[in-house]
Design a protein around this motif. Structure first.
Motif, PDB file in Angstrom:
ATOM      1  N   SER A  47       8.830   3.640  96.922  1.00  0.00           N
ATOM      2  CA  SER A  47       7.718   3.365  96.010  1.00  0.00           C
ATOM      3  C   SER A  47       7.080   4.678  95.591  1.00  0.00           C
ATOM      4  CB  SER A  47       6.663   2.507  96.707  1.00  0.00           C
ATOM      5  OG  SER A  47       7.222   1.303  97.159  1.00  0.00           O
ATOM      6  N   TYR A  48       6.748   4.762  94.310  1.00  0.00           N
ATOM      7  CA  TYR A  48       6.115   5.960  93.783  1.00  0.00           C
ATOM      8  C   TYR A  48       5.337   5.585  92.523  1.00  0.00           C
ATOM      9  CZ  TYR A  48      10.327   5.758  90.876  1.00  0.00           C
ATOM     10  OH  TYR A  48      11.327   5.337  90.048  1.00  0.00           O
ATOM     11  N   SER A  49       4.522   6.518  92.051  1.00  0.00           N
ATOM     12  CA  SER A  49       3.723   6.279  90.853  1.00  0.00           C
ATOM     13  C   SER A  49       4.196   7.199  89.735  1.00  0.00           C
ATOM     14  CB  SER A  49       2.250   6.547  91.143  1.00  0.00           C
ATOM     15  OG  SER A  49       1.498   6.407  89.959  1.00  0.00           O
ATOM     16  N   GLU A  50       4.266   6.640  88.545  1.00  0.00           N
ATOM     17  CA  GLU A  50       4.589   7.447  87.366  1.00  0.00           C
ATOM     18  C   GLU A  50       3.336   7.672  86.521  1.00  0.00           C
ATOM     19  OE1 GLU A  50       7.912   5.513  85.420  1.00  0.00           O
ATOM     20  OE2 GLU A  50       9.272   6.745  86.589  1.00  0.00           O
ATOM     21  N   GLY A  51       2.181   7.505  87.134  1.00  0.00           N
ATOM     22  CA  GLY A  51       0.916   7.686  86.442  1.00  0.00           C
ATOM     23  C   GLY A  51      -0.008   6.529  86.760  1.00  0.00           C
ATOM     24  N   PRO A  52      -1.241   6.566  86.267  1.00  0.00           N
ATOM     25  CA  PRO A  52      -2.197   5.490  86.548  1.00  0.00           C
ATOM     26  C   PRO A  52      -1.661   4.122  86.120  1.00  0.00           C
ATOM     27  CG  PRO A  52      -3.284   7.346  85.491  1.00  0.00           C
ATOM     28  CD  PRO A  52      -1.800   7.616  85.441  1.00  0.00           C
ATOM     29  N   GLY A  53      -1.629   3.180  87.050  1.00  0.00           N
ATOM     30  CA  GLY A  53      -1.180   1.822  86.755  1.00  0.00           C
ATOM     31  C   GLY A  53       0.320   1.687  86.585  1.00  0.00           C
ATOM     32  N   ALA A  54       1.068   2.731  86.877  1.00  0.00           N
ATOM     33  CA  ALA A  54       2.525   2.690  86.679  1.00  0.00           C
ATOM     34  C   ALA A  54       3.255   2.831  88.009  1.00  0.00           C
ATOM     35  CB  ALA A  54       2.951   3.786  85.712  1.00  0.00           C
ATOM     36  N   GLU A  55       2.905   1.948  88.945  1.00  0.00           N
ATOM     37  CA  GLU A  55       3.574   1.957  90.244  1.00  0.00           C
ATOM     38  C   GLU A  55       4.989   1.422  90.096  1.00  0.00           C
ATOM     39  OE1 GLU A  55       2.415   3.156  93.192  1.00  0.00           O
ATOM     40  OE2 GLU A  55       0.683   3.842  92.043  1.00  0.00           O
ATOM     41  N   VAL A  56       5.947   2.091  90.736  1.00  0.00           N
ATOM     42  CA  VAL A  56       7.348   1.696  90.682  1.00  0.00           C
ATOM     43  C   VAL A  56       7.835   1.450  92.097  1.00  0.00           C
ATOM     44  CG1 VAL A  56       9.687   2.409  90.034  1.00  0.00           C
ATOM     45  CG2 VAL A  56       7.748   3.049  88.591  1.00  0.00           C
ATOM     46  N   GLU A  57       8.566   0.352  92.286  1.00  0.00           N
ATOM     47  CA  GLU A  57       9.212   0.075  93.570  1.00  0.00           C
ATOM     48  C   GLU A  57      10.683  -0.219  93.309  1.00  0.00           C
ATOM     49  OE1 GLU A  57       7.647  -2.370  97.001  1.00  0.00           O
ATOM     50  OE2 GLU A  57       9.305  -3.641  96.302  1.00  0.00           O
ATOM     51  N   GLU A  58      11.541   0.487  94.013  1.00  0.00           N
ATOM     52  CA  GLU A  58      12.976   0.269  93.921  1.00  0.00           C
ATOM     53  C   GLU A  58      13.444  -0.301  95.255  1.00  0.00           C
ATOM     54  OE1 GLU A  58      14.761   3.993  92.832  1.00  0.00           O
ATOM     55  OE2 GLU A  58      13.592   4.134  91.000  1.00  0.00           O
ATOM     56  N   ALA A  59      14.113  -1.458  95.216  1.00  0.00           N
ATOM     57  CA  ALA A  59      14.634  -2.105  96.425  1.00  0.00           C
ATOM     58  C   ALA A  59      16.147  -1.939  96.436  1.00  0.00           C
ATOM     59  CB  ALA A  59      14.260  -3.579  96.440  1.00  0.00           C
ATOM     60  N   PHE A  60      16.681  -1.488  97.571  1.00  0.00           N
ATOM     61  CA  PHE A  60      18.102  -1.200  97.703  1.00  0.00           C
ATOM     62  C   PHE A  60      18.793  -2.264  98.545  1.00  0.00           C
ATOM     63  CE2 PHE A  60      15.700   2.848  97.711  1.00  0.00           C
ATOM     64  CZ  PHE A  60      16.075   3.294  96.457  1.00  0.00           C
ATOM     65  N   SER A  61      20.024  -2.644  98.133  1.00  0.00           N
ATOM     66  CA  SER A  61      20.793  -3.620  98.903  1.00  0.00           C
ATOM     67  C   SER A  61      22.282  -3.408  98.694  1.00  0.00           C
ATOM     68  CB  SER A  61      20.390  -5.050  98.509  1.00  0.00           C
ATOM     69  OG  SER A  61      20.670  -5.284  97.146  1.00  0.00           O
ATOM     70  N   ASP A  62      23.067  -4.193  99.386  1.00  0.00           N
ATOM     71  CA  ASP A  62      24.527  -4.145  99.325  1.00  0.00           C
ATOM     72  C   ASP A  62      25.038  -2.741  99.640  1.00  0.00           C
ATOM     73  OD1 ASP A  62      27.127  -5.025  99.041  1.00  0.00           O
ATOM     74  OD2 ASP A  62      27.108  -4.957  96.848  1.00  0.00           O
ATOM     75  N   TRP A  63      24.629  -2.233 100.805  1.00  0.00           N
ATOM     76  CA  TRP A  63      25.040  -0.905 101.245  1.00  0.00           C
ATOM     77  C   TRP A  63      26.512  -0.929 101.653  1.00  0.00           C
ATOM     78  CZ3 TRP A  63      21.918   3.475 101.444  1.00  0.00           C
ATOM     79  CH2 TRP A  63      20.556   3.256 101.134  1.00  0.00           C
ATOM     80  N   ARG A  64      27.271   0.064 101.177  1.00  0.00           N
ATOM     81  CA  ARG A  64      28.689   0.174 101.526  1.00  0.00           C
ATOM     82  C   ARG A  64      29.042   1.632 101.810  1.00  0.00           C
ATOM     83  NH1 ARG A  64      31.550  -3.301  96.723  1.00  0.00           N
ATOM     84  NH2 ARG A  64      29.993  -4.955  96.639  1.00  0.00           N
ATOM     85  N   ASP A  65      30.071   1.801 102.641  1.00  0.00           N
ATOM     86  CA  ASP A  65      30.553   3.129 102.956  1.00  0.00           C
ATOM     87  C   ASP A  65      31.274   3.705 101.736  1.00  0.00           C
ATOM     88  OD1 ASP A  65      32.938   4.940 104.178  1.00  0.00           O
ATOM     89  OD2 ASP A  65      31.120   5.057 105.388  1.00  0.00           O
ATOM     90  N   LYS A  78      10.850  -2.828  90.251  1.00  0.00           N
ATOM     91  CA  LYS A  78       9.596  -3.418  89.790  1.00  0.00           C
ATOM     92  C   LYS A  78       8.738  -2.295  89.237  1.00  0.00           C
ATOM     93  CE  LYS A  78       9.168  -7.184  93.117  1.00  0.00           C
ATOM     94  NZ  LYS A  78       8.327  -7.726  94.192  1.00  0.00           N
ATOM     95  N   GLN A  79       8.044  -2.575  88.154  1.00  0.00           N
ATOM     96  CA  GLN A  79       7.133  -1.607  87.574  1.00  0.00           C
ATOM     97  C   GLN A  79       5.805  -2.315  87.330  1.00  0.00           C
ATOM     98  OE1 GLN A  79       8.497   0.172  83.903  1.00  0.00           O
ATOM     99  NE2 GLN A  79       7.532   2.108  84.460  1.00  0.00           N
TER     100      GLN A  79
END
Length: 107
Positions: A47-65, A78-79
């Motif tokens: 999760s990080y912010s790209e400015g006021p009110g622009a919170e971003v969350e990236e969820a990771f799945s399906d991990w493979r070698d 999500k933004q």
């Protein structure tokens, strides 16, 4: 990949926030919070912010070698708290076997 080496970067501060969360911040005021999956030890979200009110969350799945490294094949973004995009990685190529001779060639 650079986030993994943040503890070795004098421009960054790494701090544990509890509940599987780690904050990485730089001297310019930018930061990211990584949340780790307790079962796998792999990052579940960042999760990080790209400015006021622009919170971003990236969820990771399906991990493979992949070439000896586990990497996610799916990312949901999500933004501002709303679903923004989904990404599916179909191919990742790492460590293709370059020889020292090939690396030594000058352009």
């Amino acid at each position: 990949f650079p986030l993994v080496l943040s503890a070795n970067d004098s421009e960054r501060v790494v701090s544990e926030e509890g509940d599987g969360k780690v904050r990485i911040a730089d001297k310019a005021g930018h930061s990211v919070v990584l949340t780790f999956d307790a079962k796998t030890g792999l990052p579940a979200t960042e999760s990080y912010s790209e400015g006021p009110g622009a919170e971003v969350e990236e969820a990771f799945s399906d991990w493979r070698d992949t070439g000896g490294v586990k990497l996610p094949r799916k990312v949901s973004i999500k933004q501002g708290g709303a679903h923004f995009a989904d990404a599916t990685i179909t191919e990742i190529t790492l460590n293709q076997g370059l020889t020292p001779e090939q690396l030594a060639k000058k352009p």
